[in-house]
Design an enzyme around this catalytic site. Structure first.
Site, PDB file in Angstrom:
ATOM      1  N   HIS A   4      40.802  86.863  32.553  1.00 52.53           N
ATOM      2  CA  HIS A   4      40.170  87.993  31.794  1.00 52.53           C
ATOM      3  C   HIS A   4      41.046  88.597  30.734  1.00 52.53           C
ATOM      4  O   HIS A   4      40.253  89.199  29.667  1.00 52.53           O
ATOM      5  CB  HIS A   4      39.410  89.103  32.835  1.00 52.53           C
ATOM      6  CG  HIS A   4      39.148  88.563  34.043  1.00 52.53           C
ATOM      7  ND1 HIS A   4      37.868  87.829  34.150  1.00 52.53           N
ATOM      8  CD2 HIS A   4      39.361  88.772  35.415  1.00 52.53           C
ATOM      9  CE1 HIS A   4      37.468  87.539  35.408  1.00 52.53           C
ATOM     10  NE2 HIS A   4      38.536  88.060  36.113  1.00 52.53           N
TER      11      HIS A   4
ATOM     12  N   HIS B  16      47.377  96.013  30.133  1.00 52.13           N
ATOM     13  CA  HIS B  16      46.662  94.689  29.517  1.00 52.13           C
ATOM     14  C   HIS B  16      46.089  95.265  28.223  1.00 52.13           C
ATOM     15  O   HIS B  16      45.911  96.269  27.976  1.00 52.13           O
ATOM     16  CB  HIS B  16      45.711  94.206  30.580  1.00 52.13           C
ATOM     17  CG  HIS B  16      44.665  95.378  31.153  1.00 52.13           C
ATOM     18  ND1 HIS B  16      44.722  96.176  31.884  1.00 52.13           N
ATOM     19  CD2 HIS B  16      43.398  95.486  30.339  1.00 52.13           C
ATOM     20  CE1 HIS B  16      43.661  97.098  31.848  1.00 52.13           C
ATOM     21  NE2 HIS B  16      43.065  96.454  31.035  1.00 52.13           N
TER      22      HIS B  16
ATOM     23  N   HIS C 114      42.548  94.490  25.391  1.00 50.81           N
ATOM     24  CA  HIS C 114      41.085  93.664  25.419  1.00 50.81           C
ATOM     25  C   HIS C 114      41.193  93.636  23.733  1.00 50.81           C
ATOM     26  O   HIS C 114      41.600  94.401  22.941  1.00 50.81           O
ATOM     27  CB  HIS C 114      39.937  94.839  25.430  1.00 50.81           C
ATOM     28  CG  HIS C 114      39.980  95.241  27.111  1.00 50.81           C
ATOM     29  ND1 HIS C 114      39.234  94.552  27.954  1.00 50.81           N
ATOM     30  CD2 HIS C 114      41.000  96.093  27.637  1.00 50.81           C
ATOM     31  CE1 HIS C 114      39.685  95.124  29.056  1.00 50.81           C
ATOM     32  NE2 HIS C 114      40.519  95.982  28.754  1.00 50.81           N
TER      33      HIS C 114
ATOM     34  N   GLU D 218      37.470  98.610  23.418  1.00 53.50           N
ATOM     35  CA  GLU D 218      36.283  98.947  24.208  1.00 53.50           C
ATOM     36  C   GLU D 218      35.838 100.067  23.874  1.00 53.50           C
ATOM     37  O   GLU D 218      34.468 100.256  23.536  1.00 53.50           O
ATOM     38  CB  GLU D 218      36.847  98.945  25.711  1.00 53.50           C
ATOM     39  CG  GLU D 218      37.181  97.519  26.152  1.00 53.50           C
ATOM     40  CD  GLU D 218      37.296  97.226  27.620  1.00 53.50           C
ATOM     41  OE1 GLU D 218      37.839  97.967  28.563  1.00 53.50           O
ATOM     42  OE2 GLU D 218      36.394  96.328  27.954  1.00 53.50           O
TER      43      GLU D 218
ATOM     44  N   HIS E  93      45.479  99.056  27.669  1.00 56.84           N
ATOM     45  CA  HIS E  93      45.090  99.908  28.837  1.00 56.84           C
ATOM     46  C   HIS E  93      46.579  99.883  29.625  1.00 56.84           C
ATOM     47  O   HIS E  93      46.909  98.915  30.161  1.00 56.84           O
ATOM     48  CB  HIS E  93      44.041  99.513  29.621  1.00 56.84           C
ATOM     49  CG  HIS E  93      42.694  99.606  28.738  1.00 56.84           C
ATOM     50  ND1 HIS E  93      41.499  99.066  29.046  1.00 56.84           N
ATOM     51  CD2 HIS E  93      42.538 100.675  27.841  1.00 56.84           C
ATOM     52  CE1 HIS E  93      40.564  99.427  28.400  1.00 56.84           C
ATOM     53  NE2 HIS E  93      41.156 100.258  27.357  1.00 56.84           N
TER      54      HIS E  93
ATOM     55  N   THR F 282      36.682  99.026  33.271  1.00 58.06           N
ATOM     56  CA  THR F 282      35.705  98.438  32.208  1.00 58.06           C
ATOM     57  C   THR F 282      35.365  97.008  32.745  1.00 58.06           C
ATOM     58  O   THR F 282      34.660  96.435  31.744  1.00 58.06           O
ATOM     59  CB  THR F 282      36.146  98.549  30.839  1.00 58.06           C
ATOM     60  OG1 THR F 282      37.376  97.784  30.790  1.00 58.06           O
ATOM     61  CG2 THR F 282      36.555  99.968  30.616  1.00 58.06           C
TER      62      THR F 282
HETATM   63  C1  SBS Z   1      40.423  97.072  41.507  1.00 59.00           C
HETATM   64  C2  SBS Z   1      40.240  95.574  41.091  1.00 59.00           C
HETATM   65  C3  SBS Z   1      41.446  95.048  39.987  1.00 59.00           C
HETATM   66  N1  SBS Z   1      40.833  95.594  38.798  1.00 59.00           N
HETATM   67  C4  SBS Z   1      41.559  96.591  38.158  1.00 59.00           C
HETATM   68  O1  SBS Z   1      42.870  96.717  38.574  1.00 59.00           O
HETATM   69  C5  SBS Z   1      41.331  96.982  36.796  1.00 59.00           C
HETATM   70  C6  SBS Z   1      42.430  98.029  36.395  1.00 59.00           C
HETATM   71  C7  SBS Z   1      42.036  98.618  35.205  1.00 59.00           C
HETATM   72  C8  SBS Z   1      40.885  98.356  34.342  1.00 59.00           C
HETATM   73  S1  SBS Z   1      40.681  98.858  32.713  1.00 59.00           S
HETATM   74  N2  SBS Z   1      40.048  97.979  31.748  1.00 59.00           N
HETATM   75  O2  SBS Z   1      39.412  99.768  32.846  1.00 59.00           O
HETATM   76  O3  SBS Z   1      41.611  99.526  32.465  1.00 59.00           O
HETATM   77  C9  SBS Z   1      40.002  97.378  34.975  1.00 59.00           C
HETATM   78  C10 SBS Z   1      40.240  96.855  36.187  1.00 59.00           C
HETATM   79  C11 SBS Z   1      40.510  94.852  42.534  1.00 59.00           C
HETATM   80  N3  SBS Z   1      41.641  95.135  43.268  1.00 59.00           N
HETATM   81  C12 SBS Z   1      41.488  96.056  44.445  1.00 59.00           C
HETATM   82  C13 SBS Z   1      42.630  96.280  45.034  1.00 59.00           C
HETATM   83  C14 SBS Z   1      43.507  95.594  44.286  1.00 59.00           C
HETATM   84  C15 SBS Z   1      45.033  95.510  44.328  1.00 59.00           C
HETATM   85  C16 SBS Z   1      45.803  94.727  43.418  1.00 59.00           C
HETATM   86  C17 SBS Z   1      45.225  94.345  42.410  1.00 59.00           C
HETATM   87  C18 SBS Z   1      43.686  94.319  42.222  1.00 59.00           C
HETATM   88  C19 SBS Z   1      43.076  94.855  43.248  1.00 59.00           C
HETATM   89 ZN    ZN Z   2      41.414  97.333  30.326  1.00 55.96          ZN
END
Ligand code: SBS
Ligand code: ZN
Length: 260
Positions: free
Chosen positions: A63, A93, A95, A105, A118, A198
């Site tokens: 992603h 990371h 976008h 975003e 982010h 997001t």
């Molecule tokens: C929360 C999810 C993993 N997603 C994220 O960590 C995440 C972080 C930031 C954004 S953004 N774009 O808003 O900044 C989006 C997604 C699954 N997950 C659940 C537990 C867990 C442990 C390790 C890794 C992934 C894990």
């Molecule tokens: Zn992000």
């Protein structure tokens, strides 16, 4: 598991089918309207302690491209501003858009930037793990930084030079000793509001802190992000990783505040 992406069949407009919270009351990103985001004198400066930071690796998760940190102690934290506790840096990371089209975003009065960085932090004071924090209303703090195009960014090459190693989904390579402090703009003035991840699972667990000042990177540097692929090495169809951004979501009465 729940396969999701940014295409016509699996993109943001259908995420709600597997992740109904997509239509929730505190979804991200949002369109930020500065004149509707009053200065709050109670909002102090954000403080970033990244000096002992411990990047571990860089990975393509299908992603985005993610730099992960050792978050087993409080060496790299963000605090102050709207945050009641220090939050521990877990990963950062990006976008971005496609050739010649923007991919941030958050937007500012309808204007989007070329890209958005982010920096993801979690509340290790209140929660035992990132996963648990990711499901709590005050579990995460994400620092958003806009990328605009212009001259080369003097440090971003450290990331773009490594991208060829993580071209395919699920590839990972060592990436030690990178301090994300070098990716900050000169001003830490920010907007802040309560929102969500997001990307799926879209948990409503994020205190967003979006910096007003963008950093400047070159088109050439941004173009290197677009050499990454959504697809894995074994897949015959090569899908270029671009336009991996969710569009702004309804504010639903939320207040956006501005730092002084
Ligand atoms: C929360 C999810 C993993 N997603 C994220 O960590 C995440 C972080 C930031 C954004 S953004 N774009 O808003 O900044 C989006 C997604 C699954 N997950 C659940 C537990 C867990 C442990 C390790 C890794 C992934 C894990
Ligand atoms: Zn992000």
């Amino acid at each position: 598991g729940n396969q999701w992406g940014y295409g016509k069949e699996d993109g943001p407009s259908i995420w709600h089918k597997n992740f109904p919270v997509a239509e929730g009351d505190r979804q991200s990103p949002i369109d930020i309207i500065p004149k509707e985001a009053p200065r709050d004198p109670n909002l102090g400066p954000i403080v970033l302690n990244y000096d002992q930071c411990t990047s571990l690796n860089i990975t393509n998760n299908g992603h985005s491209v993610v730099v992960e940190f050792d978050d087993t102690d409080d060496r790299s934290v963000i605090q102050g501003g709207p945050l009641g506790n220090p939050y521990r840096l877990k990963q950062f990371h990006f976008h971005w858009g496609g050739k010649g089209c923007h991919g941030s975003e958050h937007t500012v009065e309808g204007m989007s930037y070329a890209s958005e960085l982010h920096l993801v932090h979690w509340n290790a004071v209140k929660y035992k793990s990132f996963g648990q924090a990711a499901e709590a209303p005050d579990g995460l703090a994400v620092l958003g930084i806009f990328l605009d195009t212009g001259d080369d960014h003097r440090w971003l090459h450290m990331i773009t030079d490594a991208l060829y190693m993580v071209k395919f989904k699920a590839s990972v390579t060592d990436f030690k000793g990178f301090n994300p402090k070098c990716l900050l703009p000169s001003s830490l003035h920010y907007w802040t509001y309560l929102g969500s991840l997001t990307t799926p699972p879209l948990h409503e667990s994020v205190i967003w802190i979006v910096l007003k000042e963008p950093i400047i990177v070159s088109e050439k540097q941004l173009g290197k992000f677009r050499t990454l692929l959504f697809s894995g090495e074994e897949e015959d169809q090569r899908m270029r990783m671009e336009n991996n951004f969710r569009p702004p979501q309804p504010l639903k009465g939320r207040e956006v505040r501005s730092s002084n």
